[in-house]
Motif scaffolding. Structure first.
Motif, short mmCIF file in Angstrom:
data_model
loop_
_atom_site.label_atom_id
_atom_site.label_comp_id
_atom_site.label_asym_id
_atom_site.label_seq_id
_atom_site.Cartn_x
_atom_site.Cartn_y
_atom_site.Cartn_z
N GLU A 129 0.70 -1.18 -0.21
CA GLU A 129 0.23 0.04 0.28
C GLU A 129 1.11 1.12 0.10
OE1 GLU A 129 -4.54 0.98 1.63
OE2 GLU A 129 -2.63 1.25 3.56
N GLU A 130 2.09 1.44 0.67
CA GLU A 130 3.00 2.20 0.88
C GLU A 130 3.49 2.73 -0.80
OE1 GLU A 130 3.89 2.78 5.53
OE2 GLU A 130 4.85 0.99 3.96
N LEU A 131 3.69 1.11 -0.80
CA LEU A 131 4.59 1.66 -2.59
C LEU A 131 3.64 2.44 -3.75
CD1 LEU A 131 6.85 -1.32 -2.49
CD2 LEU A 131 7.44 0.42 -1.83
N VAL A 132 2.74 2.58 -3.88
CA VAL A 132 1.32 2.89 -4.45
C VAL A 132 0.77 3.92 -4.00
CG1 VAL A 132 1.45 0.36 -5.74
CG2 VAL A 132 -0.37 0.78 -3.84
N THR A 133 1.62 4.73 -3.06
CA THR A 133 0.55 5.77 -2.72
C THR A 133 0.06 6.77 -3.78
OG1 THR A 133 2.06 7.26 -1.70
CG2 THR A 133 0.64 5.89 -0.22
N ASN A 134 0.40 6.87 -4.96
CA ASN A 134 0.83 7.96 -6.22
C ASN A 134 -0.14 7.17 -7.12
OD1 ASN A 134 2.76 5.80 -6.16
ND2 ASN A 134 4.37 7.55 -7.60
N LYS A 135 -1.46 6.57 -6.83
CA LYS A 135 -1.97 5.64 -8.12
C LYS A 135 -1.75 6.83 -8.67
CE LYS A 135 -4.25 2.05 -4.64
NZ LYS A 135 -5.27 1.80 -4.74
N ASN A 136 -2.41 7.94 -9.12
CA ASN A 136 -2.89 8.47 -10.20
C ASN A 136 -1.69 8.00 -10.74
OD1 ASN A 136 -6.27 9.18 -8.99
ND2 ASN A 136 -5.14 10.32 -8.24
N GLU A 137 -0.46 8.68 -10.54
CA GLU A 137 0.69 9.23 -11.17
C GLU A 137 1.26 7.82 -12.42
OE1 GLU A 137 5.43 10.89 -11.41
OE2 GLU A 137 4.00 10.39 -8.99
N LEU A 138 0.47 6.31 -11.29
CA LEU A 138 1.47 5.21 -11.62
C LEU A 138 0.51 4.50 -12.95
CD1 LEU A 138 2.21 3.06 -9.25
CD2 LEU A 138 3.66 3.69 -10.55
N ASN A 139 -1.30 4.80 -12.70
CA ASN A 139 -2.18 5.35 -13.18
C ASN A 139 -2.05 5.06 -14.85
OD1 ASN A 139 -4.15 3.14 -12.63
ND2 ASN A 139 -4.72 4.80 -10.76
N LEU A 140 -1.38 6.95 -14.61
CA LEU A 140 -0.80 7.74 -15.89
C LEU A 140 0.07 7.13 -16.72
CD1 LEU A 140 -1.95 11.28 -14.87
CD2 LEU A 140 -3.21 10.04 -16.63
N LEU A 141 1.00 6.40 -15.82
CA LEU A 141 2.15 5.80 -16.73
C LEU A 141 1.97 4.47 -17.63
CD1 LEU A 141 4.67 6.25 -13.98
CD2 LEU A 141 5.16 7.63 -16.49
N PHE A 142 0.73 4.13 -16.94
CA PHE A 142 0.26 2.37 -17.49
C PHE A 142 -1.14 2.88 -18.55
CE2 PHE A 142 2.06 0.46 -13.53
CZ PHE A 142 3.19 -0.52 -13.96
N ARG A 143 -1.21 4.07 -18.95
CA ARG A 143 -2.61 4.41 -19.66
C ARG A 143 -3.70 3.12 -18.97
NH1 ARG A 143 1.75 4.02 -23.02
NH2 ARG A 143 2.24 6.56 -23.90
N LEU A 144 -4.12 3.81 -17.95
CA LEU A 144 -5.14 2.98 -17.29
C LEU A 144 -6.37 3.67 -16.39
CD1 LEU A 144 -3.23 0.60 -14.41
CD2 LEU A 144 -3.85 -0.39 -17.24
N SER A 145 -6.90 3.31 -16.47
CA SER A 145 -8.47 4.47 -16.08
C SER A 145 -8.54 4.81 -14.94
CB SER A 145 -9.73 3.88 -15.64
OG SER A 145 -9.76 2.75 -15.62
N GLN A 146 -8.49 6.13 -14.13
CA GLN A 146 -8.34 6.41 -12.87
C GLN A 146 -9.23 5.92 -12.23
OE1 GLN A 146 -5.80 9.15 -12.11
NE2 GLN A 146 -5.60 7.94 -14.69
N ASN A 147 -8.66 5.72 -11.30
CA ASN A 147 -9.44 4.59 -9.85
C ASN A 147 -10.63 5.87 -9.29
OD1 ASN A 147 -8.55 2.08 -10.49
ND2 ASN A 147 -7.13 2.87 -8.55
#
Length: 147
Positions: A129-147
């Motif tokens: 959980e602590e490694l993915v606190t920047n979900k929005n940024e990671l989603n953009l990098l993977f081109r995934l839809s926003q949570n």
């Protein structure tokens, strides 16, 4: 200290799954393409992560993989300890390893072991959980839809 690609990819898979919406399935191909890594190598990793209880695999046409636990319940040090083949920093760490002329009086082995324990202790202080606190940024990098 250097982790194997196997452990690196294991952590990357878990991070990828952690940023997905709750219950949303991913495929091995999707993850492999996202990281530009071998699908065949990833299949072995997915299999082990499933055996270790970190991910759940759903078979069938609409199948895929997802986290089996909440990211706060996945400890990074534990994952690393379970996916690394060994922690033989130097040959004398191995049982039956090469004998060194200074082994009976060597303090280097102790220092390296202490450093290894410190390395692992830091990793045990983190959850997925602590490694993915920047979900929005990671989603953009993977081109995934926003949570």
């Amino acid at each position: 200290m250097r982790l194997t690609n196997y452990t690196d990819y294991s952590l990357r898979v878990l991070m990828y799954l952690a940023i997905k919406k709750d219950g949303e399935l991913s495929t091995i191909l999707e993850i492999a393409e996202s990281y530009n890594i071998s699908k065949n190598h990833l299949m072995k990793i997915i299999h082990q992560l499933g055996q270790l209880g970190y991910i759940e695999t759903i078979r069938g046409r609409n199948g895929g993989i997802k986290l089996a636990k909440h990211p706060k319940d996945i400890n990074i040090g534990e994952v690393v300890s379970k996916t690394e083949e060994d922690f033989h920093i130097v040959n004398c760490f191995k049982e039956g390893g090469n004998y060194c002329a200074i082994s009976p009086a060597c303090k280097l082995k102790h220092a390296l072991n202490e450093a290894l324990q410190a390395f692992l202790n830091v990793l045990y202080g983190y959850t997925l959980e602590e490694l993915v606190t920047n979900k929005n940024e990671l989603n953009l990098l993977f081109r995934l839809s926003q949570n």
